[in-house]
Design a protein around this motif. Sequence first.
Motif, PDB file in Angstrom:
ATOM      1  N   ILE B  55       0.855  -1.194   0.000  1.00  0.00           N
ATOM      2  CA  ILE B  55       0.000   0.000   0.000  1.00  0.00           C
ATOM      3  C   ILE B  55       0.887   1.238   0.000  1.00  0.00           C
ATOM      4  O   ILE B  55       0.556   2.255  -0.577  1.00  0.00           O
ATOM      5  CB  ILE B  55      -0.946  -0.034   1.224  1.00  0.00           C
ATOM      6  CG1 ILE B  55      -2.027  -1.095   0.992  1.00  0.00           C
ATOM      7  CG2 ILE B  55      -1.577   1.321   1.477  1.00  0.00           C
ATOM      8  CD1 ILE B  55      -2.875  -1.387   2.199  1.00  0.00           C
ATOM      9  N   PHE B  90      -7.260  -4.115   8.808  1.00  0.00           N
ATOM     10  CA  PHE B  90      -6.750  -2.780   9.126  1.00  0.00           C
ATOM     11  C   PHE B  90      -7.008  -2.422  10.581  1.00  0.00           C
ATOM     12  O   PHE B  90      -7.920  -2.947  11.219  1.00  0.00           O
ATOM     13  CB  PHE B  90      -7.406  -1.739   8.219  1.00  0.00           C
ATOM     14  CG  PHE B  90      -7.099  -1.955   6.768  1.00  0.00           C
ATOM     15  CD1 PHE B  90      -5.877  -1.568   6.233  1.00  0.00           C
ATOM     16  CD2 PHE B  90      -8.023  -2.565   5.932  1.00  0.00           C
ATOM     17  CE1 PHE B  90      -5.585  -1.771   4.897  1.00  0.00           C
ATOM     18  CE2 PHE B  90      -7.742  -2.773   4.589  1.00  0.00           C
ATOM     19  CZ  PHE B  90      -6.517  -2.378   4.077  1.00  0.00           C
ATOM     20  N   SER B  92      -8.327   0.182  11.663  1.00  0.00           N
ATOM     21  CA  SER B  92      -9.704   0.665  11.824  1.00  0.00           C
ATOM     22  C   SER B  92     -10.657  -0.095  10.893  1.00  0.00           C
ATOM     23  O   SER B  92     -11.652   0.452  10.436  1.00  0.00           O
ATOM     24  CB  SER B  92      -9.755   2.164  11.573  1.00  0.00           C
ATOM     25  OG  SER B  92      -9.010   2.483  10.415  1.00  0.00           O
ATOM     26  N   PHE B  93     -10.346  -1.341  10.626  1.00  0.00           N
ATOM     27  CA  PHE B  93     -11.176  -2.303   9.889  1.00  0.00           C
ATOM     28  C   PHE B  93     -11.463  -1.930   8.439  1.00  0.00           C
ATOM     29  O   PHE B  93     -11.330  -2.738   7.538  1.00  0.00           O
ATOM     30  CB  PHE B  93     -12.497  -2.608  10.608  1.00  0.00           C
ATOM     31  CG  PHE B  93     -12.364  -2.786  12.080  1.00  0.00           C
ATOM     32  CD1 PHE B  93     -11.211  -3.358  12.623  1.00  0.00           C
ATOM     33  CD2 PHE B  93     -13.364  -2.366  12.951  1.00  0.00           C
ATOM     34  CE1 PHE B  93     -11.073  -3.531  13.994  1.00  0.00           C
ATOM     35  CE2 PHE B  93     -13.229  -2.531  14.318  1.00  0.00           C
ATOM     36  CZ  PHE B  93     -12.087  -3.103  14.841  1.00  0.00           C
ATOM     37  N   ASN B  94     -11.946  -0.671   8.227  1.00  0.00           N
ATOM     38  CA  ASN B  94     -12.267  -0.211   6.874  1.00  0.00           C
ATOM     39  C   ASN B  94     -13.246  -1.131   6.151  1.00  0.00           C
ATOM     40  O   ASN B  94     -13.013  -1.540   5.025  1.00  0.00           O
ATOM     41  CB  ASN B  94     -11.007  -0.053   6.023  1.00  0.00           C
ATOM     42  CG  ASN B  94     -10.192   1.143   6.452  1.00  0.00           C
ATOM     43  OD1 ASN B  94     -10.764   2.128   6.935  1.00  0.00           O
ATOM     44  ND2 ASN B  94      -8.901   1.069   6.319  1.00  0.00           N
ATOM     45  N   LEU B  95     -14.348  -1.418   6.819  1.00  0.00           N
ATOM     46  CA  LEU B  95     -15.415  -2.115   6.103  1.00  0.00           C
ATOM     47  C   LEU B  95     -16.138  -1.090   5.237  1.00  0.00           C
ATOM     48  O   LEU B  95     -16.125   0.108   5.513  1.00  0.00           O
ATOM     49  CB  LEU B  95     -16.385  -2.752   7.101  1.00  0.00           C
ATOM     50  CG  LEU B  95     -15.776  -3.852   7.975  1.00  0.00           C
ATOM     51  CD1 LEU B  95     -16.831  -4.393   8.935  1.00  0.00           C
ATOM     52  CD2 LEU B  95     -15.193  -4.975   7.131  1.00  0.00           C
ATOM     53  N   LEU B  96     -16.770  -1.567   4.155  1.00  0.00           N
ATOM     54  CA  LEU B  96     -17.494  -0.661   3.260  1.00  0.00           C
ATOM     55  C   LEU B  96     -18.900  -0.465   3.812  1.00  0.00           C
ATOM     56  O   LEU B  96     -19.684  -1.406   3.923  1.00  0.00           O
ATOM     57  CB  LEU B  96     -17.533  -1.250   1.854  1.00  0.00           C
ATOM     58  CG  LEU B  96     -16.130  -1.458   1.260  1.00  0.00           C
ATOM     59  CD1 LEU B  96     -16.183  -2.361   0.040  1.00  0.00           C
ATOM     60  CD2 LEU B  96     -15.484  -0.124   0.930  1.00  0.00           C
ATOM     61  N   ALA B  97     -19.203   0.791   4.159  1.00  0.00           N
ATOM     62  CA  ALA B  97     -20.417   1.083   4.916  1.00  0.00           C
ATOM     63  C   ALA B  97     -21.701   0.802   4.141  1.00  0.00           C
ATOM     64  O   ALA B  97     -22.734   0.496   4.718  1.00  0.00           O
ATOM     65  CB  ALA B  97     -20.406   2.548   5.359  1.00  0.00           C
ATOM     66  N   ALA B  98     -21.628   0.887   2.800  1.00  0.00           N
ATOM     67  CA  ALA B  98     -22.849   0.737   2.008  1.00  0.00           C
ATOM     68  C   ALA B  98     -23.215  -0.728   1.787  1.00  0.00           C
ATOM     69  O   ALA B  98     -24.270  -1.015   1.234  1.00  0.00           O
ATOM     70  CB  ALA B  98     -22.693   1.447   0.672  1.00  0.00           C
ATOM     71  N   PHE B  99     -22.336  -1.642   2.229  1.00  0.00           N
ATOM     72  CA  PHE B  99     -22.556  -3.052   1.916  1.00  0.00           C
ATOM     73  C   PHE B  99     -22.708  -3.887   3.181  1.00  0.00           C
ATOM     74  O   PHE B  99     -22.170  -3.536   4.227  1.00  0.00           O
ATOM     75  CB  PHE B  99     -21.388  -3.583   1.080  1.00  0.00           C
ATOM     76  CG  PHE B  99     -21.240  -2.856  -0.221  1.00  0.00           C
ATOM     77  CD1 PHE B  99     -21.896  -3.289  -1.360  1.00  0.00           C
ATOM     78  CD2 PHE B  99     -20.471  -1.701  -0.301  1.00  0.00           C
ATOM     79  CE1 PHE B  99     -21.779  -2.604  -2.547  1.00  0.00           C
ATOM     80  CE2 PHE B  99     -20.354  -1.008  -1.490  1.00  0.00           C
ATOM     81  CZ  PHE B  99     -21.006  -1.465  -2.622  1.00  0.00           C
ATOM     82  N   GLU B 103     -21.623  -9.002   1.735  1.00  0.00           N
ATOM     83  CA  GLU B 103     -21.137  -8.328   0.524  1.00  0.00           C
ATOM     84  C   GLU B 103     -19.714  -7.825   0.699  1.00  0.00           C
ATOM     85  O   GLU B 103     -18.917  -7.840  -0.242  1.00  0.00           O
ATOM     86  CB  GLU B 103     -22.064  -7.171   0.162  1.00  0.00           C
ATOM     87  CG  GLU B 103     -23.400  -7.643  -0.385  1.00  0.00           C
ATOM     88  CD  GLU B 103     -24.457  -6.565  -0.382  1.00  0.00           C
ATOM     89  OE1 GLU B 103     -25.472  -6.751  -1.067  1.00  0.00           O
ATOM     90  OE2 GLU B 103     -24.289  -5.536   0.321  1.00  0.00           O
ATOM     91  N   LEU B 107     -17.005  -8.800  -1.954  1.00  0.00           N
ATOM     92  CA  LEU B 107     -16.319  -7.793  -2.774  1.00  0.00           C
ATOM     93  C   LEU B 107     -14.819  -8.058  -2.852  1.00  0.00           C
ATOM     94  O   LEU B 107     -14.191  -7.821  -3.887  1.00  0.00           O
ATOM     95  CB  LEU B 107     -16.582  -6.391  -2.225  1.00  0.00           C
ATOM     96  CG  LEU B 107     -17.864  -5.745  -2.740  1.00  0.00           C
ATOM     97  CD1 LEU B 107     -18.099  -4.404  -2.055  1.00  0.00           C
ATOM     98  CD2 LEU B 107     -17.794  -5.556  -4.249  1.00  0.00           C
ATOM     99  N   ALA B 108     -14.242  -8.550  -1.746  1.00  0.00           N
ATOM    100  CA  ALA B 108     -12.809  -8.846  -1.751  1.00  0.00           C
ATOM    101  C   ALA B 108     -12.493  -9.911  -2.797  1.00  0.00           C
ATOM    102  O   ALA B 108     -11.470  -9.853  -3.479  1.00  0.00           O
ATOM    103  CB  ALA B 108     -12.374  -9.303  -0.364  1.00  0.00           C
ATOM    104  N   ARG B 156     -13.066 -11.155   5.635  1.00  0.00           N
ATOM    105  CA  ARG B 156     -12.766 -10.547   4.347  1.00  0.00           C
ATOM    106  C   ARG B 156     -11.290 -10.755   3.981  1.00  0.00           C
ATOM    107  O   ARG B 156     -10.967 -11.050   2.827  1.00  0.00           O
ATOM    108  CB  ARG B 156     -13.095  -9.053   4.392  1.00  0.00           C
ATOM    109  CG  ARG B 156     -12.892  -8.365   3.066  1.00  0.00           C
ATOM    110  CD  ARG B 156     -13.319  -6.915   3.117  1.00  0.00           C
ATOM    111  NE  ARG B 156     -12.399  -6.112   3.919  1.00  0.00           N
ATOM    112  CZ  ARG B 156     -12.537  -4.804   4.086  1.00  0.00           C
ATOM    113  NH1 ARG B 156     -13.567  -4.157   3.545  1.00  0.00           N
ATOM    114  NH2 ARG B 156     -11.680  -4.123   4.802  1.00  0.00           N
TER     115      ARG B 156
END
Lengths: 412, 229
Positions: B55, B90, B92-99, B103, B107-108, B156
């Motif tokens: 990254i 991560f 702070s996890f960084n999950l996608l809030a809209a899913f 999902e 997505l991964a 994920r």
Amino acid sequence: MTLVQIALRYLRARWFPNLLTAACVSLGVGLLVAVIVVARGVKEGLLLGTSPYEMIVGAKGSPTQVVLSTVFFLDVPTGNIPFHVFRLLKQHPRVTLLVPVNLGDSYKGFRIVGTTPDYFTPVFQLGRREHRLRVAQGHLFAKDFEAVVGATAAREAILTVGDQFLGIHGLEEGIGEQPDPAHRRQYTVVGILAPSSTAADRAIFTTMGSVWAVHGLPTAPLEELLTRGEGPPITALFLRAQSLMDLMLLATQLNGGPDAQAVFPGRIVDRLFTMFATGETIVEAIAFMVLIVAAITVSLSLFGATIERRREMATLRALGASPGTLVKLLLWESALISLLGTVAGFGLGRGAAYIASRIIETSSGIYVPVWQLSALEPAFLGAMALLGVLAGLIPGLTAYRMEVADHLVPLA
Amino acid sequence: MIELAEVQKSYPMGGGERLPVLDIHAFALPAGKRWAIVGPSGTGKTTLLHLVAGILTPTAGNVRVAGTDLTSLRPAERDQFRARNIGYVFQSFNLLAAFTALENVMLAMQFSKVIPQHQHRARATELLQRVGLGHRLVHKPAQLSNGEQQRVAVARALANRPCLLLMDEPSAHLDTETAQRVTELVGELCAEGEVTLLVATHDPHLLESVDHVVEMQAINRVLARGAVV
Ligand SMILES: Nc1ncnc2c1ncn2[C@@H]1O[C@H](COP(=O)(O)OP(=O)(O)OP(=O)(O)O)[C@@H](O)[C@H]1O
Ligand SMILES: [Mg+2]
């Protein structure tokens, strides 16, 4: 999940701003569609109304006024032409259709038109569409003071077969001189026309003699007047001839004389439209500007969304989505917003055009077709789609250049 | 599994100056073990994991993961390499809030294309069941507790059968006990799947569930010079 599904999910998460943005697009599209459709509709209506007649002979004056007053019963006629012009054309071997019209009185705002049964024979044509005048109830007038009423006029003035009514002079009650009371006579409704989407819907038809009689002019049956060689004046004549050459010769002859002028209605419609075209261009330019503003709104709204969603996009990248995938995602989002706006705009524009066409039809009698798809519209849809995609490019570019590591942490 | 050689990383500070964060002479982790890297806050643990995940790119030096030199890849290639080989939970996890949780895991798999499309749903469901969230599949991240979110992030990260799992500060948003349980679970999952695990933490309680511990101070020469912390 496909990219489109992901895009839809993000759109739904911000549905309210996205809906507002789509509304902006639909306003621009609607405005443009309405202008295009109504302008084309009016033109087609004018072409349809004049389609049976190759030439109109009227009194000297404004040719536009001749067409509008005699074919569409708008405006007042430029005057009258002497009877001998009618006789000349009636006996002309190359004239294939000759329809005389006499204007003068009206009833409840609908023109009373003196004419002959020939008025009802020609076919109104526009492209493949044909409109005919047909008696729906009763029969055509046979004697003086028998009247056949157009469909709209019958409905609005509440006239049915057997009813009697008194005409008034001119178009509006109380304006102009009253017809000589000595000659006032009641008309009797003998027929109602079927709706035809032509000016005939908003008129009342009777014999030539009735109109002459009301104005105190000495009359006799038309055949008798023709053999006698003289008669009262006539407002206008609609005609067709065997060839264009014949028409040109007749026009030269008539325009050279002092009594009348020959008008080619197709040319008048064209001239009217080149006149309107400037105004139309201005409205179209404004509508296009509204479209550009709408595209900028889409762009701005998505730009806001990418900033709001920096962390989500960084996460998508961290999960393996390439920068190009993010750009595609944003392009889909902007295309979908634009598509929604464009589709809604088409509905809106068509709806507005329909309302405008009703208003024009009831106020002017010009039939305005608005349901036909114009060649412009698909092109226009394509242009809007392109604008929509372009609108996604700037937010897409910011997403493309985003530094992933910087945005993986919660926003401060 | 991981090899760092003469890696330096500094961040721009404005005014043309740079803040040195990492200076690692040599650092190597063999495959198949559970590792922890420990050190106080701000010593560069996250920076190190980001470098290993590709990254971030180092200011100087080379980072190799599973035999591939990340520094020689183009950005899009690095993204694909990470998606296919490295799982990352991560800080702070960084999950996608809209899913939904399901999902998020699917997505991964979508972007890495390691797992055939038709298996995505079943595999995501199975993984979420493994982390004890089989009954929360359709919930969005905002509807989950921190510990549950972290377990979704674990599911994920394991979705693409990575050979390396990075986990940043499991106890950052959790109480020590929960963090410990999650780390243990992750340790088990990694052992099952022969996944090399690297956990960055400053919480000594978490060290029991790993095989080896690396001290940040021992490998980072910046700290020896006393420039950071
Ligand atoms: N993008 C950046 N720009 C400037 N400085 C940064 C940036 N990211 C991190 N730093 C700095 O680099 C140093 C190391 O940061 P890092 O996040 O790697 O520490 P850490 O060991 O993970 O700390 P923590 O335990 O608090 O998570 C810190 O001093 C931090 O302020
Ligand atoms: Mg950290």
